[in-house]
Design a protein around this motif. Sequence first.
Motif, short mmCIF file in Angstrom:
data_model
loop_
_atom_site.label_atom_id
_atom_site.label_comp_id
_atom_site.label_asym_id
_atom_site.label_seq_id
_atom_site.Cartn_x
_atom_site.Cartn_y
_atom_site.Cartn_z
N PHE A 48 -93.15 12.88 -31.70
CA PHE A 48 -92.16 12.45 -32.68
C PHE A 48 -90.83 12.34 -31.97
O PHE A 48 -90.62 12.93 -30.91
CB PHE A 48 -92.07 13.42 -33.87
CG PHE A 48 -91.87 14.86 -33.49
CD1 PHE A 48 -90.59 15.38 -33.29
CD2 PHE A 48 -92.95 15.71 -33.33
CE1 PHE A 48 -90.40 16.71 -32.95
CE2 PHE A 48 -92.77 17.05 -32.98
CZ PHE A 48 -91.49 17.54 -32.79
N GLU A 49 -89.92 11.55 -32.55
CA GLU A 49 -88.63 11.33 -31.90
C GLU A 49 -87.62 12.42 -32.23
O GLU A 49 -86.79 12.78 -31.41
CB GLU A 49 -88.10 9.95 -32.26
CG GLU A 49 -89.01 8.85 -31.71
CD GLU A 49 -88.44 7.46 -31.91
OE1 GLU A 49 -87.21 7.29 -31.87
OE2 GLU A 49 -89.25 6.54 -32.13
N PHE A 50 -87.66 12.91 -33.46
CA PHE A 50 -86.84 14.07 -33.79
C PHE A 50 -87.40 14.77 -35.02
O PHE A 50 -88.21 14.22 -35.77
CB PHE A 50 -85.36 13.70 -34.00
CG PHE A 50 -85.09 12.67 -35.06
CD1 PHE A 50 -85.03 13.00 -36.40
CD2 PHE A 50 -84.89 11.34 -34.70
CE1 PHE A 50 -84.76 12.06 -37.37
CE2 PHE A 50 -84.63 10.38 -35.66
CZ PHE A 50 -84.57 10.73 -37.00
N SER A 142 -82.77 2.94 -37.97
CA SER A 142 -83.60 2.07 -38.80
C SER A 142 -85.06 2.09 -38.34
O SER A 142 -85.37 2.47 -37.21
CB SER A 142 -83.07 0.63 -38.74
OG SER A 142 -83.13 0.14 -37.42
N GLY A 143 -85.94 1.69 -39.25
CA GLY A 143 -87.35 1.52 -38.92
C GLY A 143 -88.11 2.79 -38.64
O GLY A 143 -89.12 2.77 -37.93
N MET A 144 -87.66 3.92 -39.20
CA MET A 144 -88.34 5.19 -38.94
C MET A 144 -89.43 5.45 -39.98
O MET A 144 -89.31 5.07 -41.15
CB MET A 144 -87.34 6.35 -38.98
CG MET A 144 -86.17 6.21 -38.02
SD MET A 144 -86.64 6.02 -36.29
CE MET A 144 -87.28 7.66 -35.94
N GLN A 145 -90.49 6.11 -39.54
CA GLN A 145 -91.52 6.61 -40.44
C GLN A 145 -91.42 8.13 -40.47
O GLN A 145 -91.21 8.76 -39.43
CB GLN A 145 -92.91 6.20 -39.97
CG GLN A 145 -94.02 6.61 -40.93
CD GLN A 145 -95.41 6.30 -40.38
OE1 GLN A 145 -95.67 6.50 -39.21
NE2 GLN A 145 -96.30 5.82 -41.23
N LYS A 165 -90.45 9.09 -36.53
CA LYS A 165 -90.92 8.30 -35.40
C LYS A 165 -90.77 6.83 -35.74
O LYS A 165 -90.93 6.43 -36.90
CB LYS A 165 -92.40 8.63 -35.13
CG LYS A 165 -93.02 7.97 -33.92
CD LYS A 165 -94.48 8.43 -33.79
CE LYS A 165 -95.14 7.85 -32.56
NZ LYS A 165 -96.55 8.28 -32.45
N LYS A 166 -90.46 5.99 -34.74
CA LYS A 166 -90.33 4.56 -34.97
C LYS A 166 -91.66 3.97 -35.44
O LYS A 166 -92.69 4.12 -34.79
CB LYS A 166 -89.90 3.86 -33.68
CG LYS A 166 -88.41 3.96 -33.38
CD LYS A 166 -87.60 3.02 -34.26
CE LYS A 166 -86.14 2.99 -33.83
NZ LYS A 166 -85.32 2.13 -34.74
N GLU A 167 -91.61 3.28 -36.57
CA GLU A 167 -92.82 2.68 -37.11
C GLU A 167 -93.31 1.54 -36.23
O GLU A 167 -94.52 1.30 -36.10
CB GLU A 167 -92.56 2.19 -38.53
CG GLU A 167 -93.81 1.89 -39.32
CD GLU A 167 -93.56 1.83 -40.81
OE1 GLU A 167 -94.55 1.91 -41.56
OE2 GLU A 167 -92.39 1.70 -41.22
N ALA A 168 -92.36 0.83 -35.58
CA ALA A 168 -92.73 -0.30 -34.73
C ALA A 168 -93.56 0.14 -33.52
O ALA A 168 -94.30 -0.65 -32.95
CB ALA A 168 -91.47 -1.02 -34.26
N GLY A 169 -93.44 1.40 -33.13
CA GLY A 169 -94.20 1.91 -32.00
C GLY A 169 -95.58 2.42 -32.39
O GLY A 169 -96.27 3.03 -31.57
#
Length: 288
Positions: A48-50, A142-145, A165-169
């Motif tokens: 996860f990103e944060f 933006s674009g976080m899940q 976490k970025k949904e685009a990834g």
Amino acid sequence: MPQGNSTKPRGASSPKLIRDRADELVSAIGRDDFFALLSSALGDILHFEFLIVFLYRKDAAPARLHDSITAARHRKGLNNYLKNTYVLNPFYQALRKGVEPGVYFMKNFMPAPCDLENRQQDFRLRVDSYEEIGFLTEDWPSGMQELLLVMPIDPSTLVEVSLSKKEAGGGFTAGNVTELRGVFSFLHALIRKHWEVASHLLAPELEAPLLERLFMNFGQDVLSERERQVIRLVLLGHSSTSVALNLGVALPTVKSHRRNAYAKLEISSQAELFALFMSSVHELRDSL
């Protein structure tokens, strides 16, 4: 009422967390680094990103217990959420009706119909249909899940561990949810014990019965019932806009009640309101 189903874990639990980190986490109960170690342990299970740990208490604005956010702009977005946009958040709306312990995607909590277009300025948000919840808090990435671990502590207290976490990834997967459900009961027990040991450090405040007495007594000789309701929410950290939503009245009505209450209490600012309230705290404690 959404069901998390995490009290009945599916599949194998995460052996890495249990084997390598359980003793470390148990030893950290009551310490300042407990949530930092929890974040690290969860990172062993999934990327996860944060992470943000929120505290929700009845009739109060949410509080941040811990986060791993590094960008200053995103921290501003978090502060905006804590002060303003949380009242529009679908999880917060569901929480007011009751949410079972468990692991959830944010999208499990569909936002209630809301006139977001006319609230963008008041709440410092941007309506965006591409966002998971239909809007984006100002300065939030933006674009976080979001994946949520919802952990009630008692009937009026709940801890939420939010992973983003970025949904685009690729976002989070069903496998991630399964792994978290496998260790949810263990993590829930850890956090409940940590709260039991360190709640006075995490959220220093008055005991609930005493706090209720203070709110009942504060301004009762001069304020109307509605003015006391408004002042109570202000003291609990709500903005005027948030008070309006919580009480189901128009924003100008709240401002009028607040202005009248200040005049009756012979104060002119929120700082003076808090000072007056704290004075009543000391008076009540001295009388016990």
